[in-house]
Design a protein around this motif. Structure first.
Motif, mmCIF file in Angstrom:
data_model
loop_
_atom_site.group_PDB
_atom_site.id
_atom_site.type_symbol
_atom_site.label_atom_id
_atom_site.label_comp_id
_atom_site.label_asym_id
_atom_site.label_seq_id
_atom_site.Cartn_x
_atom_site.Cartn_y
_atom_site.Cartn_z
ATOM 1 N N UNK A 50 0.846 -1.184 0.000
ATOM 2 C CA UNK A 50 0.000 0.000 0.000
ATOM 3 C C UNK A 50 0.891 1.247 0.000
ATOM 4 N N UNK A 51 0.704 2.095 -1.012
ATOM 5 C CA UNK A 51 1.504 3.314 -1.160
ATOM 6 C C UNK A 51 0.616 4.529 -0.897
ATOM 7 N N UNK A 52 1.073 5.387 0.007
ATOM 8 C CA UNK A 52 0.356 6.617 0.326
ATOM 9 C C UNK A 52 1.288 7.797 0.080
ATOM 10 N N UNK A 53 1.178 8.472 -1.065
ATOM 11 C CA UNK A 53 2.064 9.606 -1.349
ATOM 12 C C UNK A 53 1.861 10.725 -0.342
ATOM 13 N N UNK A 54 2.896 11.551 -0.189
ATOM 14 C CA UNK A 54 2.792 12.708 0.700
ATOM 15 C C UNK A 54 1.696 13.649 0.220
ATOM 16 N N UNK A 55 1.025 14.282 1.193
ATOM 17 C CA UNK A 55 -0.031 15.255 0.901
ATOM 18 C C UNK A 55 -1.136 14.652 0.042
ATOM 19 N N UNK A 56 -1.427 13.389 0.289
ATOM 20 C CA UNK A 56 -2.481 12.723 -0.472
ATOM 21 C C UNK A 56 -3.260 11.804 0.449
ATOM 22 N N UNK A 57 -4.567 11.770 0.272
ATOM 23 C CA UNK A 57 -5.422 10.870 1.028
ATOM 24 C C UNK A 57 -5.685 9.572 0.285
ATOM 25 N N UNK A 58 -5.141 9.467 -0.915
ATOM 26 C CA UNK A 58 -5.361 8.300 -1.743
ATOM 27 C C UNK A 58 -4.281 7.259 -1.499
ATOM 28 N N UNK A 59 -4.688 6.032 -1.311
ATOM 29 C CA UNK A 59 -3.757 4.917 -1.122
ATOM 30 C C UNK A 59 -3.807 4.005 -2.338
ATOM 31 N N UNK A 60 -2.631 3.714 -2.896
ATOM 32 C CA UNK A 60 -2.524 2.847 -4.066
ATOM 33 C C UNK A 60 -2.171 1.443 -3.586
ATOM 34 N N UNK A 61 -2.965 0.466 -3.956
ATOM 35 C CA UNK A 61 -2.767 -0.921 -3.539
ATOM 36 C C UNK A 61 -2.257 -1.722 -4.732
#
Length: 419
Positions: free
Chosen positions: A144-155
């Motif tokens: 699970x990737x959560x970029x900085x300043x983002x509420x979106x998580x990439x699975x």
């Protein structure tokens, strides 16, 4: 990396420990010898920079399993050696991946695939603090990737993630080599702090004798008054005392300071743990040339880093058919390839064609068909033809050339004359 997790993450997911290990949450019991804070140590900074630079500066080549030649024009070559993504060139991608792997044990890159061909199109780098690994099912890892300043998580599944780990005891999570250097780095820091305290102590390294018997409060008050009277004085300023006291500076054992300043034990241990030549950290090296030491480092130490990298790239960037046809290798031939003399001997001995010798010595092959032909001299003969060759030699009266043995000259076509 999110701080709050749902209850269905599974018992195997120790996310709190991962937050501590990656440096997102502070771990005071571990000190400052892992993570980004470890770079405050100059020896660690030098060693990590040296390893990361060598991992990043060599090109990564795709080798044909059957012919052993480099596969040209592959799109992966552009991603790994030129431009990894829209914001990062390949050198800094490999450099950042190596630094994070050493400091935290793991580094991660998401593979963005072409929706039409399913081939890798971009390599997106993520910090360990932006990555969470769900290992509740070891055979089906989820990233699970959560970029900085983002509420979106990439699975993403494991097949779409490049996960570097130089040391792993479970095959899932990496372990930083700096974890083994806690005592050594602590010893080095203690020595530095001792030197700092000595040079900052100034007048405190002295004895102030007062006449008469003083109580504890009186001694404390006398010391405070004396220190207050000397505030603002510079080095070498006179010290003023009256007849009621006697000032005597303490003699400093310079041998202790010299021991602290010249202690190379911690530095040597850091070099050993990170597989870096000790001379790079200003520790005396064996009686070898710089070239010999550098070649030994590339051939003996860097494979510790190269082997897990190329294995991971081969697993994640190739499909099953490509893994049977190709393999990844780090191309270091410009520094460790054949010398001119060795290349010449290999060509003359029939081991390599001239173009193969150029490639093995780190040079560009020549577009000439004759350069792809094996060469040989005229002074050799096959072992099973030796007796026949000796008989022919005697029949010719000692003439060494005969076209039946592949060693004839242009004037040897005529048969020997008989009386």
């Amino acid at each position: 990396m999110p701080f709050f997790r749902s209850a269905d993450q599974g018992e195997g997911s120790d996310w709190a420990r991962q937050l501590l290990d990656s440096g997102v949450l502070p771990s005071y019991s571990r000190g400052s010898y892992i993570g980004i804070s470890a770079l405050k140590n100059s020896d660690v900074l030098t060693a990590v920079s040296h390893v990361a630079n060598n991992v990043a500066r060599f090109p990564y080549a795709i080798i044909d399993e059957k012919t052993g030649t480099i596969v040209q024009g592959n799109e992966l070559d552009y991603l790994l050696n030129k431009k990894a993504n829209t914001a990062m060139d390949s050198y800094h991608w490999k450099f950042a991946m190596t630094v994070n792997t050493i400091l935290t044990g793991d580094s991660y890159t998401r593979i963005v695939r072409d929706p039409l061909t399913d081939k890798p199109a971009l390599l997106e780098f993520y910090l360990p603090s932006q990555t969470y690994v769900d290992d509740s099912h070891a055979d089906a890892l989820i990233y699970e990737f959560t970029p900085n300043n983002s509420n979106k998580t990439i699975v993403e599944p494991a097949a779409n993630v490049i996960h570097w780990k130089f040391f792993s005891y479970d095959g899932v999570h990496g372990r930083s080599p700096l974890l083994s250097l806690r005592d050594e780095i602590g010893l080095q820091e203690s020595g530095i702090q001792t030197l700092k305290r000595f040079f900052k102590s100034g007048l405190k390294g002295s004895i102030l004798n007062a006449k008469g018997k003083l109580s504890r409060e009186a001694r404390k008050k006398m010391r405070e008054d004396f220190e207050f009277a000397q505030e603002g004085s510079s080095g070498g300023s006179p010290i003023v005392v009256d007849e009621t006291m006697e000032y005597k500076p303490l003699e400093v054992d310079t041998n202790v300071l010299q021991l602290i300043n010249s202690n190379n034990y911690s530095t040597a241990q850091i070099a050993k743990a990170l597989h870096v030549p000790a001379y790079k950290l200003a520790v005396n090296s064996p009686n070898q040339s710089i070239q010999q030491l550098n070649e030994d480092f590339i051939k003996s130490d860097l494979p510790y880093y190269f082997a897990p990298i190329t294995a991971e790239l081969q697993l994640k960037l190739f499909d099953d058919l490509e893994r049977h046809q190709w393999r990844f290798e780090v191309d270091s031939r410009q520094e460790t390839g054949l010398t001119v003399d060795d290349a010449k001997k290999a060509v003359e001995g029939g081991l390599l064609t001239p173009n193969q010798a150029l490639i093995e010595s780190g040079r560009v092959p020549v577009d000439n068909p004759d350069m792809d032909r094996y060469q040989s001299n005229l002074n050799t003969v096959f072992m099973d033809k030796k007796e026949e060759y000796q008989a022919m030699k005697a029949a010719k009266g000692g003439d060494m050339n005969d076209n039946r043995f592949g060693n004839a000259t242009d004037n040897d076509d005529a048969q020997p004359k008989t009386d």
